[in-house]
Write a protein that holds these residues in place. Structure first.
Motif, PDB file in Angstrom:
ATOM      1  N   VAL A 195       0.839  -1.199   0.000  1.00 21.38           N
ATOM      2  CA  VAL A 195       0.000   0.000   0.000  1.00 21.38           C
ATOM      3  C   VAL A 195       0.873   1.249   0.000  1.00 21.38           C
ATOM      4  O   VAL A 195       1.885   1.315   0.709  1.00 21.38           O
ATOM      5  N   ASP A 196       0.457   2.248  -0.773  1.00 23.35           N
ATOM      6  CA  ASP A 196       1.134   3.547  -0.763  1.00 23.35           C
ATOM      7  C   ASP A 196       0.746   4.334   0.487  1.00 23.35           C
ATOM      8  O   ASP A 196      -0.373   4.217   0.998  1.00 23.35           O
ATOM      9  N   HIS A 197       1.669   5.154   0.952  1.00 20.46           N
ATOM     10  CA  HIS A 197       1.424   6.116   2.037  1.00 20.46           C
ATOM     11  C   HIS A 197       0.815   5.453   3.270  1.00 20.46           C
ATOM     12  O   HIS A 197      -0.183   5.912   3.835  1.00 20.46           O
ATOM     13  N   LEU A 198       1.419   4.355   3.694  1.00 20.11           N
ATOM     14  CA  LEU A 198       0.932   3.636   4.869  1.00 20.11           C
ATOM     15  C   LEU A 198       1.644   4.178   6.107  1.00 20.11           C
ATOM     16  O   LEU A 198       2.683   3.664   6.533  1.00 20.11           O
ATOM     17  N   VAL A 199       1.079   5.238   6.670  1.00 19.18           N
ATOM     18  CA  VAL A 199       1.641   5.871   7.860  1.00 19.18           C
ATOM     19  C   VAL A 199       0.566   5.923   8.928  1.00 19.18           C
ATOM     20  O   VAL A 199      -0.630   5.998   8.618  1.00 19.18           O
ATOM     21  N   PRO A 200       0.943   5.852  10.213  1.00 23.40           N
ATOM     22  CA  PRO A 200      -0.046   5.850  11.290  1.00 23.40           C
ATOM     23  C   PRO A 200      -1.001   7.038  11.192  1.00 23.40           C
ATOM     24  O   PRO A 200      -0.595   8.172  10.963  1.00 23.40           O
ATOM     25  N   GLY A 201      -2.291   6.730  11.342  1.00 23.91           N
ATOM     26  CA  GLY A 201      -3.314   7.762  11.325  1.00 23.91           C
ATOM     27  C   GLY A 201      -3.909   8.049   9.967  1.00 23.91           C
ATOM     28  O   GLY A 201      -4.941   8.721   9.882  1.00 23.91           O
ATOM     29  N   SER A 202      -3.281   7.564   8.893  1.00 21.24           N
ATOM     30  CA  SER A 202      -3.793   7.837   7.555  1.00 21.24           C
ATOM     31  C   SER A 202      -4.989   6.937   7.247  1.00 21.24           C
ATOM     32  O   SER A 202      -5.248   5.938   7.928  1.00 21.24           O
ATOM     33  N   LYS A 203      -5.724   7.309   6.191  1.00 19.34           N
ATOM     34  CA  LYS A 203      -6.845   6.482   5.748  1.00 19.34           C
ATOM     35  C   LYS A 203      -6.355   5.084   5.396  1.00 19.34           C
ATOM     36  O   LYS A 203      -6.995   4.075   5.739  1.00 19.34           O
ATOM     37  N   GLU A 204      -5.219   5.021   4.711  1.00 18.95           N
ATOM     38  CA  GLU A 204      -4.661   3.724   4.319  1.00 18.95           C
ATOM     39  C   GLU A 204      -4.328   2.868   5.535  1.00 18.95           C
ATOM     40  O   GLU A 204      -4.521   1.651   5.523  1.00 18.95           O
ATOM     41  N   TRP A 205      -3.852   3.516   6.581  1.00 23.23           N
ATOM     42  CA  TRP A 205      -3.503   2.802   7.806  1.00 23.23           C
ATOM     43  C   TRP A 205      -4.740   2.166   8.431  1.00 23.23           C
ATOM     44  O   TRP A 205      -4.725   1.002   8.831  1.00 23.23           O
ATOM     45  N   ARG A 206      -5.821   2.935   8.502  1.00 25.00           N
ATOM     46  CA  ARG A 206      -7.050   2.418   9.111  1.00 25.00           C
ATOM     47  C   ARG A 206      -7.616   1.258   8.296  1.00 25.00           C
ATOM     48  O   ARG A 206      -8.107   0.270   8.862  1.00 25.00           O
ATOM     49  N   ILE A 207      -7.538   1.360   6.969  1.00 25.90           N
ATOM     50  CA  ILE A 207      -8.031   0.272   6.127  1.00 25.90           C
ATOM     51  C   ILE A 207      -7.173  -0.979   6.314  1.00 25.90           C
ATOM     52  O   ILE A 207      -7.688  -2.092   6.447  1.00 25.90           O
ATOM     53  N   ALA A 208      -5.864  -0.812   6.345  1.00 26.27           N
ATOM     54  CA  ALA A 208      -4.960  -1.948   6.523  1.00 26.27           C
ATOM     55  C   ALA A 208      -5.201  -2.635   7.863  1.00 26.27           C
ATOM     56  O   ALA A 208      -5.143  -3.865   7.962  1.00 26.27           O
ATOM     57  N   GLU A 209      -5.476  -1.838   8.904  1.00 28.66           N
ATOM     58  CA  GLU A 209      -5.718  -2.408  10.233  1.00 28.66           C
ATOM     59  C   GLU A 209      -6.975  -3.266  10.271  1.00 28.66           C
ATOM     60  O   GLU A 209      -7.113  -4.131  11.137  1.00 28.66           O
ATOM     61  N   SER A 210      -7.894  -3.038   9.338  1.00 32.37           N
ATOM     62  CA  SER A 210      -9.147  -3.796   9.338  1.00 32.37           C
ATOM     63  C   SER A 210      -8.987  -5.187   8.721  1.00 32.37           C
ATOM     64  O   SER A 210      -9.905  -5.999   8.792  1.00 32.37           O
ATOM     65  N   VAL A 211      -7.840  -5.457   8.106  1.00 27.48           N
ATOM     66  CA  VAL A 211      -7.574  -6.791   7.537  1.00 27.48           C
ATOM     67  C   VAL A 211      -6.951  -7.647   8.633  1.00 27.48           C
ATOM     68  O   VAL A 211      -5.846  -7.380   9.089  1.00 27.48           O
ATOM     69  N   THR A 212      -7.658  -8.666   9.059  1.00 20.96           N
ATOM     70  CA  THR A 212      -7.233  -9.434  10.230  1.00 20.96           C
ATOM     71  C   THR A 212      -6.847 -10.877   9.930  1.00 20.96           C
ATOM     72  O   THR A 212      -6.435 -11.603  10.837  1.00 20.96           O
ATOM     73  N   SER A 213      -6.964 -11.333   8.691  1.00 22.93           N
ATOM     74  CA  SER A 213      -6.633 -12.723   8.376  1.00 22.93           C
ATOM     75  C   SER A 213      -5.157 -12.993   8.653  1.00 22.93           C
ATOM     76  O   SER A 213      -4.283 -12.213   8.265  1.00 22.93           O
ATOM     77  N   GLU A 214      -4.869 -14.113   9.306  1.00 28.52           N
ATOM     78  CA  GLU A 214      -3.484 -14.482   9.576  1.00 28.52           C
ATOM     79  C   GLU A 214      -2.753 -14.896   8.313  1.00 28.52           C
ATOM     80  O   GLU A 214      -1.522 -14.992   8.296  1.00 28.52           O
ATOM     81  N   HIS A 215      -3.509 -15.122   7.244  1.00 17.70           N
ATOM     82  CA  HIS A 215      -2.906 -15.534   5.979  1.00 17.70           C
ATOM     83  C   HIS A 215      -2.823 -14.375   4.988  1.00 17.70           C
ATOM     84  O   HIS A 215      -2.553 -14.595   3.802  1.00 17.70           O
ATOM     85  N   ALA A 216      -3.070 -13.163   5.461  1.00 17.36           N
ATOM     86  CA  ALA A 216      -2.934 -11.968   4.638  1.00 17.36           C
ATOM     87  C   ALA A 216      -2.014 -10.987   5.351  1.00 17.36           C
ATOM     88  O   ALA A 216      -2.112 -10.807   6.566  1.00 17.36           O
ATOM     89  N   LEU A 217      -1.113 -10.380   4.599  1.00 15.57           N
ATOM     90  CA  LEU A 217      -0.182  -9.410   5.158  1.00 15.57           C
ATOM     91  C   LEU A 217      -0.271  -8.119   4.350  1.00 15.57           C
ATOM     92  O   LEU A 217      -0.061  -8.135   3.138  1.00 15.57           O
ATOM     93  N   VAL A 218      -0.592  -7.023   5.038  1.00 17.25           N
ATOM     94  CA  VAL A 218      -0.660  -5.715   4.395  1.00 17.25           C
ATOM     95  C   VAL A 218       0.495  -4.867   4.920  1.00 17.25           C
ATOM     96  O   VAL A 218       0.596  -4.626   6.125  1.00 17.25           O
TER      97      VAL A 218
END
Length: 271
Positions: free
Chosen positions: A164-187
């Motif tokens: 993901v581009d611009h994955l920094v704490p507090g960003s929209k991208e960060w919040r979306i990435a945090e919502s992916v919880t599968s142990e078989h997926a890495l963001v």
């Protein structure tokens, strides 16, 4: 007297013979006992030295059926000319595999955000990805990432990595990435607004990437600040991509994340 063979092993218990393969420099094999995979860099009396894609060396004995070549057992033998030769490198810095066939694609995938990202990953890591059987696909954006991951249904033998581009704490991208919880997926992601910034300015002959005011299209603003043609950012990107010869032209924040994704997807335990 009749002569009998001293080998009394029943024929059905005798191991099938395997081919003998010269341990030529650059040959990529796997030592099944440790799982270490690397290219031959040196073959001496009774031993062979392998170098993996990270530059780590391991020495193994030349034993019958001691290695796997393309998944099949072989016996490595000392080549007629065993002078040490350091293998060539791919654009990513990995050991090149001469005349390697692309591996059948894994079920796992790597998704990257945007066509430019995919083109850059292909240029630098393409050789490695084909050897590993990893397919890279690009996303138009990450807003729908949770549903995309759910549709992919990652599992132990079909891992999913996302860059993901611009994955920094507090960003929209960060919040979306945090919502992916599968142990078989890495963001994972890099801190840059756009993948362009992951190319070192020194490789492009510029002092640095200019700051673009918020609310202005980043690519257009960069082109205007640097005197590049802003009406065709696609052509500008191709010129940038043309200046990328290897991993040395990229920032470490991107290098580490792509290597992390490749390791994650390929450690799924597939044969």
């Amino acid at each position: 007297m009749r002569q009998y063979s001293p080998d009394l092993t029943p024929p059905w218990k005798k191991p099938k013979p395997v081919p003998e393969v010269p341990a030529d420099p650059g040959l990529v094999v796997e030592e099944p006992g440790t799982g270490f995979c690397g290219a031959v860099i040196r073959c001496e009396a009774g031993t062979v030295t392998l170098e993996d894609r990270f530059g780590k060396h391991r020495v193994f004995p030349l034993e019958p059926r001691g290695f796997l070549l393309e998944g099949k057992a072989v016996t490595l033998v000392r080549p007629s000319s065993a002078a040490p030769v350091r293998p060539t490198r791919t654009a990513s810095g990995s050991v090149a595999v001469p005349q390697a066939r692309a591996r059948v694609a894994r079920a796992g995938r790597i998704y990257v955000e945007g066509r430019h990202d995919a083109e850059l990953v292909e240029k630098v890591w393409g050789d490695d990805l084909r050897v590993e059987g990893v397919v890279v696909e690009y996303l138009e954006g990450v807003d729908d990432l949770p549903s995309i991951v759910a549709d992919f249904a990652p599992g132990p033998d079909a891992r999913l990595g996302v860059l993901v581009d611009h994955l920094v704490p507090g960003s929209k991208e960060w919040r979306i990435a945090e919502s992916v919880t599968s142990e078989h997926a890495l963001v994972v992601g890099h801190p840059y607004i756009d993948i362009w910034e992951a190319v070192k300015p020194s490789s492009l002959g510029i002092p640095g990437w200019p700051k673009v005011p918020r609310g202005q299209d980043w690519k257009t603003g960069v082109c205007r600040a640097l005197g590049w043609p802003s009406e065709n950012t696609g052509a500008v990107w191709q010129a940038i991509l043309g200046r990328v010869g290897s991993y040395k032209d990229l920032e470490p924040e991107l290098l580490g994340r792509v290597e992390e994704l490749i390791d994650f997807v390929t450690s799924s335990g597939e044969a």
